[in-house]
Design an enzyme around this catalytic site. Structure first.
Site, mmCIF file in Angstrom:
data_model
loop_
_atom_site.group_PDB
_atom_site.id
_atom_site.type_symbol
_atom_site.label_atom_id
_atom_site.label_comp_id
_atom_site.label_asym_id
_atom_site.label_seq_id
_atom_site.Cartn_x
_atom_site.Cartn_y
_atom_site.Cartn_z
ATOM 1 N N SER A 1 0.811 -1.113 -0.005
ATOM 2 C CA SER A 1 0.102 0.006 0.081
ATOM 3 C C SER A 1 0.976 1.366 -0.121
ATOM 4 O O SER A 1 1.862 1.234 0.696
ATOM 5 C CB SER A 1 -0.896 0.073 1.189
ATOM 6 O OG SER A 1 -1.694 1.133 1.274
ATOM 7 N N ASN B 1 9.297 8.235 5.011
ATOM 8 C CA ASN B 1 8.217 8.962 4.384
ATOM 9 C C ASN B 1 6.932 9.545 5.194
ATOM 10 O O ASN B 1 6.893 9.167 6.323
ATOM 11 C CB ASN B 1 7.450 8.044 3.170
ATOM 12 C CG ASN B 1 6.220 7.392 3.913
ATOM 13 O OD1 ASN B 1 4.892 7.737 3.802
ATOM 14 N ND2 ASN B 1 6.710 6.097 4.351
ATOM 15 N N ILE C 1 3.872 10.751 4.205
ATOM 16 C CA ILE C 1 2.781 11.102 3.111
ATOM 17 C C ILE C 1 1.358 11.648 3.746
ATOM 18 O O ILE C 1 1.003 12.697 3.319
ATOM 19 C CB ILE C 1 2.521 9.960 2.178
ATOM 20 C CG1 ILE C 1 3.895 9.652 1.564
ATOM 21 C CG2 ILE C 1 1.518 10.322 0.931
ATOM 22 C CD1 ILE C 1 4.414 10.055 0.643
ATOM 23 N N ASN D 1 -6.646 -0.823 0.813
ATOM 24 C CA ASN D 1 -6.085 -0.650 2.522
ATOM 25 C C ASN D 1 -6.778 0.554 3.075
ATOM 26 O O ASN D 1 -7.209 1.516 2.391
ATOM 27 C CB ASN D 1 -4.509 -0.048 2.317
ATOM 28 C CG ASN D 1 -3.717 0.240 3.571
ATOM 29 O OD1 ASN D 1 -4.117 1.123 4.203
ATOM 30 N ND2 ASN D 1 -2.845 -0.456 4.026
ATOM 31 N N ASN E 1 -5.096 -0.928 7.937
ATOM 32 C CA ASN E 1 -3.817 -0.337 8.579
ATOM 33 C C ASN E 1 -4.053 0.367 9.954
ATOM 34 O O ASN E 1 -4.810 1.069 10.060
ATOM 35 C CB ASN E 1 -3.650 1.055 7.497
ATOM 36 C CG ASN E 1 -2.354 1.678 8.062
ATOM 37 O OD1 ASN E 1 -1.503 1.486 9.165
ATOM 38 N ND2 ASN E 1 -2.190 2.787 7.501
ATOM 39 N N CYS F 1 -2.458 4.107 12.465
ATOM 40 C CA CYS F 1 -2.786 5.450 12.467
ATOM 41 C C CYS F 1 -2.963 5.594 14.255
ATOM 42 O O CYS F 1 -3.483 4.824 15.111
ATOM 43 C CB CYS F 1 -4.116 5.423 11.825
ATOM 44 S SG CYS F 1 -4.232 4.845 10.554
ATOM 45 N N LYS G 1 -2.893 -5.151 9.032
ATOM 46 C CA LYS G 1 -1.404 -4.794 8.894
ATOM 47 C C LYS G 1 -0.920 -4.338 10.196
ATOM 48 O O LYS G 1 -1.229 -3.424 10.633
ATOM 49 C CB LYS G 1 -1.337 -3.660 7.636
ATOM 50 C CG LYS G 1 0.152 -3.307 7.396
ATOM 51 C CD LYS G 1 0.063 -2.633 6.091
ATOM 52 C CE LYS G 1 1.586 -2.008 5.761
ATOM 53 N NZ LYS G 1 1.578 -1.463 4.653
ATOM 54 N N GLY H 1 8.715 -5.563 4.155
ATOM 55 C CA GLY H 1 9.660 -4.546 4.854
ATOM 56 C C GLY H 1 10.989 -4.854 4.283
ATOM 57 O O GLY H 1 11.797 -5.846 4.266
#
Ligand SMILES: Cc1cc2nc3c(=O)[nH]c(=O)nc-3n(C[C@H](O)[C@H](O)[C@H](O)COP(=O)(O)O)c2cc1C
Length: 313
Positions: A27, A75, A77, A105, A133, A136, A171, A249
């Site tokens: 993702s 990152n 994003i 995702n 995911n 968060c 995930k 990973g």
């Protein structure tokens, strides 16, 4: 004998999630799939996982968002995406015509948001599964990650499970001291599979400004630098759950992917490596096929968990 690379990632789910081969794209690193159709035959992939999707569209974090570091990228994003409504209207009808399954995702700020996303995507043609995911920040629990704690991770999984009949992959984040506990908790709460790892908490400092590079101070490290960490966590999690484990990973070569499979992963995802080589996922698939043919292995199942102690697949 022809090679059989197929894998069932949701054996306990009525719909199931059968992949023709174990190589998926991760993702946030492969858009919605269409963006890469010029660079490679995306239909040959095992599955595509689309960008992290939220209820409302998000613009993401201010620049800079991506900084190279030794052996990887950091990152920030910030879940820039078109939102679930546009995804259902514009992307899913295209996916519905594809041979390759697409998994959406999802990410939310509250458990209710996760459940709402799952409900909206349930029964949408072109969507073969969800990847949840849980990296968060949980707004209500004061900013700690949903996935850092077995109880909050299980609560998200349970809510998503109740809202959809789609296969559910949860995930996992490496940013917890108890990934085995989290994996057990989400398996108990109805996850069909787990994928790991999401990016590793990291930061960089701009010495000329004497300030952190990223607006959120910390961000996520991925790429070859995280591979050995991911490997240890995949090996650990595969030892404590009886649902399929998807490893990722830092996978950049077929040998990397085979290491994860031998550690106990039934499938793998290719993330940052696509930035260097847009064909990375397919090159990796071809390398796995080459290895299996060379070693006379006809079925992928013959090497899943091969590096684990006997009897502990
Ligand atoms: C630019 C970028 C964006 C990402 N966006 C997401 C995302 O939206 N949702 C998610 O679960 N993971 C996201 N990830 C994490 C990757 O899917 C993957 O877990 C991580 O990068 C480790 O794999 P890799 O080392 O192969 O890149 C993102 C990673 C990168 C580099």
């Amino acid at each position: 004998m022809p090679l059989d690379l197929s894998v069932q990632l949701a054996p306990k789910n009525k719909k199931g999630l059968r992949l023709a081969n174990p190589v998926m794209t991760a993702s946030g690193t492969f858009g919605y799939g269409m963006e890469y159709s010029q660079a490679l035959d995306i239909q040959k992939l095992g599955a595509i996982i689309c960008k992290g999707t939220t209820l409302e569209p998000r613009e993401g974090n201010p620049q800079p968002r991506l900084v190279e570091t030794a052996g990887g990228v950091i990152n920030s994003i910030g879940l820039q995406n078109i939102g679930v409504k546009a995804l259902i209207k514009e992307k899913a009808p295209v996916w519905a015509k594809w041979r390759v399954p697409v998994i959406v995702n999802i990410a939310g700020d509250t458990i209710t948001e996760y459940a709402e996303l799952a409900k909206k995507l349930d029964g949408v043609k072109g969507v073969s599964g969800l990847e949840v995911n849980i990296s968060c920040p949980n707004v209500k629990a004061g900013g700690a990650l949903f996935g850092a704690n077995p109880d909050t991770a299980a609560a998200v999984t349970k809510a998503v499970r109740a809202a959809t009949s789609l296969p559910v992959i949860v995930k996992l984040t490496p940013n917890t001291g108890d990934i085995a506990g989290v994996a057990r908790a989400v398996a108990g709460a109805g996850a069909d599979a787990v994928s790991l790892i999401n990016s590793v908490k990291a930061m960089a400092i701009d010495i000329s400004r004497r300030r952190p590079v990223f607006s959120n101070v910390t961000a996520g490290l991925s790429g070859p630098a995280v591979k050995p960490i991911a490997m240890a966590l995949v090996y650990e999690v595969a030892g404590v759950v009886d649902i399929p484990v998807i490893g990722l990973g830092g996978i950049a070569t077929a040998a990397d992917a085979l290491e994860f499979i031998m550690a106990g992963a039934s499938a793998v995802q290719v993330g940052s490596a696509t930035y260097r080589n847009p064909r990375a996922a397919l090159d990796i698939l071809e390398g796995i096929e080459w290895f299996m043919a060379k070693d006379g292995i006809n079925k992928l199942a013959g090497i899943i968990g091969a590096a684990r102690p006997a009897g502990k697949a």
